[in-house]
Design a protein around this motif. Structure first.
Motif, mmCIF file in Angstrom:
data_model
loop_
_atom_site.group_PDB
_atom_site.id
_atom_site.type_symbol
_atom_site.label_atom_id
_atom_site.label_comp_id
_atom_site.label_asym_id
_atom_site.label_seq_id
_atom_site.Cartn_x
_atom_site.Cartn_y
_atom_site.Cartn_z
ATOM 1 N N GLU A 8 37.173 31.207 -26.646
ATOM 2 C CA GLU A 8 38.213 30.470 -27.923
ATOM 3 C C GLU A 8 38.709 29.281 -27.593
ATOM 4 O O GLU A 8 38.457 28.331 -28.219
ATOM 5 C CB GLU A 8 39.199 31.473 -28.284
ATOM 6 N N GLN A 9 39.103 29.149 -26.380
ATOM 7 C CA GLN A 9 39.499 28.024 -25.690
ATOM 8 C C GLN A 9 38.598 26.862 -25.649
ATOM 9 O O GLN A 9 38.753 25.784 -26.096
ATOM 10 C CB GLN A 9 40.141 28.173 -24.510
ATOM 11 N N SER B 16 35.690 22.007 -28.325
ATOM 12 C CA SER B 16 34.417 21.616 -28.894
ATOM 13 C C SER B 16 34.654 21.248 -30.326
ATOM 14 O O SER B 16 33.761 20.032 -30.810
ATOM 15 C CB SER B 16 33.423 22.748 -28.899
ATOM 16 N N GLN B 17 35.707 21.662 -31.118
ATOM 17 C CA GLN B 17 35.834 21.301 -32.392
ATOM 18 C C GLN B 17 36.626 19.902 -32.454
ATOM 19 O O GLN B 17 36.407 19.035 -33.534
ATOM 20 C CB GLN B 17 36.811 22.174 -33.042
ATOM 21 N N LEU B 18 37.213 19.700 -31.467
ATOM 22 C CA LEU B 18 37.619 18.275 -31.463
ATOM 23 C C LEU B 18 36.535 17.065 -31.336
ATOM 24 O O LEU B 18 36.800 15.773 -31.719
ATOM 25 C CB LEU B 18 38.661 17.919 -30.330
ATOM 26 N N HIS B 19 35.240 17.604 -31.189
ATOM 27 C CA HIS B 19 34.072 16.533 -31.074
ATOM 28 C C HIS B 19 33.248 16.907 -32.198
ATOM 29 O O HIS B 19 32.362 16.267 -32.399
ATOM 30 C CB HIS B 19 33.434 16.910 -29.836
ATOM 31 N N TYR C 32 41.291 23.142 -38.515
ATOM 32 C CA TYR C 32 41.036 24.207 -38.197
ATOM 33 C C TYR C 32 41.504 24.949 -36.767
ATOM 34 O O TYR C 32 42.184 25.917 -36.621
ATOM 35 C CB TYR C 32 39.841 24.838 -38.829
ATOM 36 N N ALA C 33 40.672 24.224 -35.907
ATOM 37 C CA ALA C 33 40.708 24.534 -34.644
ATOM 38 C C ALA C 33 42.211 24.797 -33.998
ATOM 39 O O ALA C 33 42.632 25.362 -33.090
ATOM 40 C CB ALA C 33 39.758 23.727 -33.697
ATOM 41 N N ARG C 34 43.126 23.766 -34.423
ATOM 42 C CA ARG C 34 44.246 23.461 -34.027
ATOM 43 C C ARG C 34 45.205 24.513 -34.616
ATOM 44 O O ARG C 34 46.222 25.050 -33.993
ATOM 45 C CB ARG C 34 45.030 21.984 -34.145
#
Lengths: 340, 276
Positions: free
Chosen positions: A116-117, A122-125, B18-20
C-alpha cells in the motif's frame, strides 16, 4: 546560467544531453555568526547510463548538492540541469523524471502495508493502479520482499525498510535516481542487496542514471563508474575509481600499527618522503596509513617510531584504495575530515 | 521497460487526493482499533459532561441541543487543527514532505487528500456524538430544517478545510513548536465559536469578529435551522452566504500561501532537515 551551458544544451538532442550538468554551483546558508558556504562553485558533468558517486565526509556539501539537483533547494548562484531541465525554472517538469532515496529514511505511514505504501507514492506520479501494482510486485519479488508485501511498514526491519524505500524510488521509472547514503547503517547483506539492485536497474536501460552520495569508500569503488570527491563545498577530484587511484599507485602505501603512546602523526607527516599520513585508533593500537615516495622513505619512518619508544605491532605494504586516494587528494583521511 | 505516456496534471492531482486520503480511511476502517476509543468514545464524554452542566443549571431544553451540535462541530475543528494544520510539520520531520515536494504532484492535492480522509473519520465521530447525545438526552430537532442545515453544514466544512489548508502552510513555515501553536488556537476557538453556548452571548461585536472562522457562522446557522428560537447572530441564509464567500477566499489564500511557502522554503532550505 552561463552562455556556454545554454548554447551547448540548446544545440543538443535530448538523448545527447548530459544527465546532470552544473556550472559554478554555489549554495550559502545564512547562519550566526557567519554564513556557511555549503557549495563553493561546483562544476559537474554526468553522462547518461552512469552510476556517478559523490564522495566526501559529513558536511562536505554532498547532501546540499543532491537537494539542489532534486529541486528541494535553490542554489545561491550558478546553474544546474538534470535530464536537460533547469532545476530552478523547470522544476515542475523535472519532478516527473527524478526520484530520491535517502539512507535511514522513515518516510510514509507505518500503518500501511508495504504494498500500500509503495502504491501511495506511485500515485503522486499519477501511475495507473494496475501498472503500479505490477511493477511493485515485480520489484518486491526481485528484492526478496514479496513475503512481507502485506506486512505493516512499522513492522519492518531497517534493512527491509531500506529495500522498500529503494523500490519506492524505482517504481516510477525515473530517468535520474538520486541515492543519498542509501546503505547507511545497513547490515552487510542488506547493503549488498541494495547495491546489486542498483547495478541491475542501471544495466536494464542505458538512458538511466544514478547519482550516489556515500562516505563508504568501498561502496563507491565497487558501484560507481565515476566519482567526484567533495570536501568543504569543492570538488577536489573526479574520475573513474581507477583514475583516482592512479596517482597513489606511484607511491608506496604502508599500513603501520603501533601500540598506543605519544602522538606521532605530525612528526611522520613532516618527514621527507612521506606524501600523506593518517591515523585511526583501533582498540589498543593506532593504525597509521602512510603514503611514501619510495621504499627508502620507510627507514626515516622507522627511526621516528624507534625514538618515540612505541612498539610496532604490524607493518605491511598494500595496494592503494580509494581511501588512499582521498587521503592523498585532501591531505587527511575521511574520518579526520569529519572531525574537523 | 516500456515507458508509459506521461500522465496529465489533473490525473496526478486526483490520484494524489485519493492516495493521501487512503491511510486515514484504512485507519478508520478498523486497522487501528484504538481509534474507536480515542476519537469517538473519549470526546463523547466531554459533550455529555457539558449537557449535565446545563441540566444541573436547569437551562432551557434547546440548550442541550446546542451542546450536542457544538460537540459535533468541535470534532471537525480538532481534526483541522491536529490532523491537518500540523500534518506537514510532522511529515517534514520524518522525510515524507521531501518526497511530496520532489514528486510532480501539488501540496494542495496532498492536503485535499488529508482533508477528505479526515472528514470521513471525523464524520463518524460527529455522527456518534449526534446520535448518542440526541437519544440520551431526548433532543428534538426541527424536521423541516434538516435539509437546509445539511447544506449549511457542507458549506461550513468546505470553508473550514480551506482555512485548515492556510493553517497547514503557516504552521509548516513558522511552527517550530507546533504543539504549542495548536494548543494556543484550540481553546480560544472553542470559546469564540460558541461550541457550547450561543455566540451572540459574547455580544454582536465579538460574534461578528469570530465570524471570520467558518465554524462560528456554520454552527450558528445549523443551530437556527434545527433548533428554532435559538439566539443567533444573523439569519441562517445570510450566514450561509458569508460562508460561501469564505470558500474561494480561504482557498485562494491557501494556494497563495503554499506557492509562497514552497518558493521561500526552497530559497531558505526549510524543506530540508538533513545536514549539508
Amino acid at each position: 546560467m552561463t552562455d556556454d551551458l545554454t548554447s551547448s544544451i540548446a544545440s543538443s538532442t535530448p538523448d545527447s544531453l548530459p544527465a546532470v550538468q552544473t556550472r559554478a554551483l554555489r549554495r550559502v546558508y545564512r547562519a550566526t555568526p557567519s554564513e556557511v558556504v555549503a557549495l563553493a562553485g561546483v562544476d559537474l558533468d554526468v553522462g547518461r547510463g552512469e552510476i556517478f558517486g559523490i564522495l566526501g565526509p559529513n558536511g562536505a556539501g554532498k547532501t546540499t548538492l543532491i537537494k539542489i539537483l532534486t529541486t528541494l533547494l535553490l542554489p545561491s548562484s550558478g546553474s544546474a540541469r538534470v535530464d536537460g531541465l533547469d532545476v530552478v525554472r523547470e522544476h515542475r517538469v523535472l519532478r516527473r523524471r527524478i526520484s530520491m532515496v535517502s539512507g535511514g529514511d522513515v518516510s510514509g505511514y507505518g500503518l500501511l502495508t508495504v504494498r500500500e505504501q509503495l502504491w501511495l507514492f506511485s500515485q503522486l506520479h499519477g501511475m495507473r493502479t494496475g501498472e503500479a501494482h505490477a511493477r511493485i510486485d515485480a520489484l518486491l519479488e526481485r528484492l526478496g520482499l514479496a513475503e512481507v508485501a502485506h506486512r505493516k511498514v512499522s513492522a519492518l526491519s531497517s534493512g527491509m525498510r531500506q529495500k522498500m524505500n529503494l523500490i519506492r524510488g524505482l517504481v516510477t521509472d525515473p530517468r535520474v535516481l538520486f541515492l543519498d547514503e542509501p546503505t547507511v547503517a545497513l547490515d552487510v547483506g542488506a547493503a549488498r542487496d541494495v547495491r546489486d539492485e542498483v547495478r541491475r536497474w542501471i544495466a536494464e536501460d542505458g538512458g538511466r542514471t544514478v547519482i550516489l552520495t556515500t562516505h563508504y569508500m568501498h561502496e563507491a569503488d565497487e558501484l560507481c563508474d565515476r566519482i567526484a570527491i567533495v570536501t568543504r563545498g569543492h570538488i577536489v577530484a573526479q574520475g573513474t575509481p581507477t583514475q583516482l587511484k592512479q596517482d597513489v599507485q606511484r607511491e608506496v602505501v604502508v599500513d603501520l600499527s603501533l601500540q598506543r603512546g605519544a602522538p606521532l602523526l605530525d612528526a611522520l607527516r613532516s618527514l621527507e618522503g612521506v606524501a600523506a599520513a593518517s591515523v585511526s585508533p583501533d582498540d589498543s593500537v593506532d593504525r597509521f596509513s602512510l603514503h611514501l615516495a619510495d621504499d627508502a622513505a620507510l627507514s626515516g619512518v622507522l627511526t621516528v617510531v624507534e625514538r618515540s619508544g612505541r612498539r610496532i605491532t604490524a607493518l605491511g605494504k598494500r595496494e592503494p584504495t580509494l581511501e588512499d586516494a582521498f587521503l592523498r587528494l585532501v591531505g587527511r583521511s575521511l574520518s579526520e575530515e569529519e572531525e574537523r | 521497460m516500456t515507458r508509459a505516456p506521461s500522465p496529465s496534471a489533473s490525473s496526478i492531482f486526483l490520484r494524489t487526493v485519493y492516495a493521501r486520503a487512503y491511510p486515514r480511511l484504512v485507519s478508520t476502517l478498523g486497522r487501528e482499533r484504538s481509534w474507536m476509543l480515542t476519537e469517538i468514545a473519549l470526546p463523547l464524554l466531554g459533550t455529555i459532561a457539558m449537557v449535565y452542566v446545563y441540566q444541573a443549571l436547569h437551562a432551557p431544553r434547546p440548550y442541550l441541543g446546542f451542546v450536542v451540535l457544538g460537540g459535533c462541530m468541535l470534532a471537525y475543528w480538532q481534526n483541522v487543527l491536529w490532523s491537518m494544520a500540523t500534518q506537514f510539520y510532522w511529515d517534514r520531520d520524518n522525510g515524507t514532505l521531501e518526497l511530496y515536494v520532489i514528486s510532480p504532484t501539488s501540496l494542495f492535492a496532498v492536503l485535499l487528500g488529508m482533508a477528505f480522509g479526515g472528514i470521513v473519520v471525523t464524520t463518524a465521530r460527529a455522527a456518534v456524538v449526534l446520535a448518542t447525545g440526541s437519544l440520551l438526552f431526548g433532543v428534538a430537532y426541527e424536521a423541516g430544517g434538516v435539509v437546509p442545515a445539511l447544506g449549511a453544514f457542507v458549506v461550513t466544512l468546505i470553508a473550514l478545510y480551506c482555512l485548515g489548508s492556510v493553517l497547514a502552510a503557516l504552521f509548516l513555515f513558522y511552527g517550530r513548536d507546533v504543539w504549542n501553536l495548536s494548543t494556543a488556537l484550540q481553546e480560544p476557538v472553542y470559546f469564540v465559536s460558541g461550541f457550547y453556548f450561543p455566540v451572540r452571548s459574547l455580544t454582536a461585536y465579538v460574534g461578528g469578529a469570530a465570524s471570520l472562522l467558518p465554524l462560528t457562522l456554520g454552527l450558528d446557522a445549523v443551530r437556527q435551522l434545527l433548533l428554532p428560537g435559538a439566539v443567533a447572530l444573523v439569519g441562517p441564509g445570510v450566514e450561509t452566504l458569508v460562508l460561501a464567500a469564505q470558500v474561494p477566499f480561504y482557498a485562494w489564500l491557501a494556494v497563495l500561501a503554499f506557492r509562497k511557502l514552497e518558493e521561500k522554503a526552497r530559497r531558505e532550505g526549510r524543506l530540508v532537515l538533513r545536514g549539508a
